[in-house]
Design a protein around this motif. Structure first.
Motif, short mmCIF file in Angstrom:
data_model
loop_
_atom_site.label_atom_id
_atom_site.label_comp_id
_atom_site.label_asym_id
_atom_site.label_seq_id
_atom_site.Cartn_x
_atom_site.Cartn_y
_atom_site.Cartn_z
N PRO A 89 1.19 -1.16 0.19
CA PRO A 89 -0.16 -0.13 -0.07
C PRO A 89 0.87 0.86 0.05
CG PRO A 89 -0.38 -0.87 2.17
CD PRO A 89 0.43 -2.33 1.31
N GLY A 90 2.11 0.92 0.57
CA GLY A 90 2.96 2.39 0.72
C GLY A 90 3.59 2.92 -1.07
N ILE A 91 3.59 2.20 -1.33
CA ILE A 91 4.32 2.08 -2.82
C ILE A 91 2.70 2.08 -3.61
CG2 ILE A 91 3.78 -0.24 -4.34
CD1 ILE A 91 6.94 2.14 -4.10
N PHE A 92 1.79 2.06 -3.53
CA PHE A 92 -0.02 2.57 -4.76
C PHE A 92 0.55 3.85 -4.07
CE2 PHE A 92 -1.69 -2.23 -4.91
CZ PHE A 92 -0.84 -2.30 -6.12
N MET A 93 0.17 4.06 -2.88
CA MET A 93 0.06 5.48 -2.45
C MET A 93 0.92 6.18 -2.87
SD MET A 93 -2.36 5.61 -0.66
CE MET A 93 -2.49 7.31 0.04
#
Length: 488
Positions: free
Chosen positions: A312-316
């Motif tokens: 989710p961090g890289i998606f954000m």
């Protein structure tokens, strides 16, 4: 002479012994075969027992996951089950007797647009927009008026009075930009998205004000002594406040017309990124970190939470990049016919962190390079490149940490450490001399890990401050991470 009967008996005994030996050896081989069969059967029984023991917890986990999914998506026409199924009894059933049971249910990853998180994040947005109005008016009027006061011809004490009045106006302008949004955010407890609107506009207007004065004051002073240069027009300054750049120029290259369908498409894509970000937070972050502070702290749980937060961090990170640096800036550039649209470069192909910092956000990098790095070299001397570069990292890290502190409402210097310490070291270690795909893979690995650390630690701190509120507000209570001690 031995009797014939005795000789015959002895011969019969000898033949009997000779006949008995093969039979004994055959019995031994037969016993060995029976032992091997029994050992094989025993091992088969042990294997089946081990499989049954391993199958029990696995089936229990699967049954509980299915029950939780049914709880999340109730069946049509009836209430969801109140208790989880007895998985241990199912595990004891023979596998041949199980059959597929079809029920009405939805996929776990089906896109369900739940607007609760979106509504909460953008709560009190009209108040944030009303706060933006005096911030923008101050930026529109004060710097340009201060420039006019400074550009007056020297005639006795008039010029000195104008310079003093201009400095007072700029001090009031900085107070409005710095104090007003912080006061409104704390007084009315604005949620994160509404705070983001204020803090991004606060930083943007401050950077634009500084760029305008830095670029226009020398020219205005030269125009005052009559060397042919003219002070900038108010229309050029007004255009600069809205165009997607932080470097002031009197004119910019312009496109011939506006493609309004392109503007609408970019705004629609930006809105889609916001919705997708809310979906990622509600599905991949909230279920994991909402109750993490209620459990005892362990290094294993922390490492697992960081690994879980990398995706989710890289998606954000990618959503922020695409929504703002591509869609939002291109929409405003198209509406204003702003021609130079290199807001970013191919940072995803970077093999060094120094190149990544230069190409990720060209708009901010140009401002830092022009007014921190180059001005630092001018003040410190041309050989102080290391000190000037350190100044760039320090300013950028402090501003990034301030933005996170403003948006989240607490001080937790994760971004400051990652950006200033880790990022600074990576900038000097992974420099431009490193080339090749392996360095690009290493850069992406570090990005994944860094985003996982940020998402994990900030989410834990967010929920810890809600589960463990302070009995009384103190300075150290505000600046000390609550997730280190909150275990309810």
């Amino acid at each position: 002479m031995e009797p014939k009967v005795a000789r015959l008996r002895r011969g019969e005994g000898l033949r009997g012994e000779q006949e008995d030996r093969p039979s004994a050896e055959g019995n031994t081989e037969k016993d060995r075969g029976m032992d091997l069969v029994q050992w094989t059967r025993h091992m088969e029984a042990v294997k089946m027992q081990l499989l049954e023991q391993a199958q029990g917890p696995l089936m229990e986990l699967l049954d509980r996951a299915m029950w939780e999914a049914i709880q999340s998506y109730p069946l049509q026409g009836g209430p969801p089950p109140s208790v989880p199924p007895d998985s241990s009894s199912k595990a004891r059933e023979p596998s041949l007797g199980k059959r597929k049971i079809f029920i009405i249910r939805k996929s776990l990853l089906e896109l369900m647009l739940e607007f609760d998180l979106l509504i909460f994040s953008f709560g009190q947005l009209p108040l944030a927009l009303m706060t933006w109005v005096p911030m923008f008016l101050s930026t529109l009027l004060v710097p340009y008026q201060a420039l006019r006061l400074w550009a007056r011809p020297r005639a006795g004490g008039t010029w000195t009075l104008g310079v003093g009045l201009g400095c007072v106006l700029l001090a009031a302008h900085n107070a409005v930009l710095c104090v007003l949004p912080v006061h409104v955010a704390l007084m009315y407890q604005l949620p994160p998205a509404s705070r983001s609107v204020l803090v991004f506009e606060q930083v943007r207007l401050l950077m634009k004000s500084y760029s305008f004065l830095r670029e226009a004051v020398p020219g205005a002073l030269c125009a005052r002594v009559g060397d042919g240069k003219q002070a900038p027009s108010f229309s050029s300054y007004l255009y600069f406040l809205f165009c997607p750049t932080l470097i002031y120029r009197k004119t910019y290259p312009r496109t011939p017309n506006v493609r309004w369908n392109y503007v609408a498409k970019n705004f629609a894509q930006a809105l889609g990124c916001v919705l997708y970000a809310c979906f990622i937070l509600s599905r991949l972050c909230v279920p994991v970190f909402a109750n993490m502070s209620r459990e005892p702290f362990s290094t294993r749980a922390l490492v697992l939470s960081i690994m879980h937060a990398t995706l989710p961090g890289i998606f954000m990170l990618l959503l922020i990049f695409f929504a703002f640096l591509h869609c939002w800036l291109n929409a405003f550039a198209e509406m204003l016919r702003f021609g130079d649209r290199m807001f970013y470069r191919d940072w995803w192909n970077s093999t060094s962190f120094s190149n990544y910092y230069r190409t990720w956000n060209v708009v901010v990098h140009d401002w830092l390079y022009s007014y921190v790095y180059q001005d630092g070299l001018w003040l410190l001397g041309g050989r102080a490149r290391g000190a000037a570069m350190l100044g760039v990292f320090l300013v950028s890290a402090v501003v990034h940490e301030y933005i996170f502190c403003f948006v989240l409402g607490f001080f937790y210097p994760v971004m400051l450490i990652l950006f200033l310490v880790i990022g600074g070291l990576m900038n000097f270690m992974m420099h431009d001399r490193h080339t090749g795909p392996a360095w690009n893979v290493l850069m992406w690995t570090m990005l994944f890990l860094g985003q996982g650390i940020q998402v994990s630690l900030y989410c834990q701190e967010w929920y810890a401050r809600r589960h463990c509120p302070l009995p009384q507000t103190t300075f150290w209570g505000l600046v000390t991470p609550r997730s280190w001690s909150c275990h309810t």
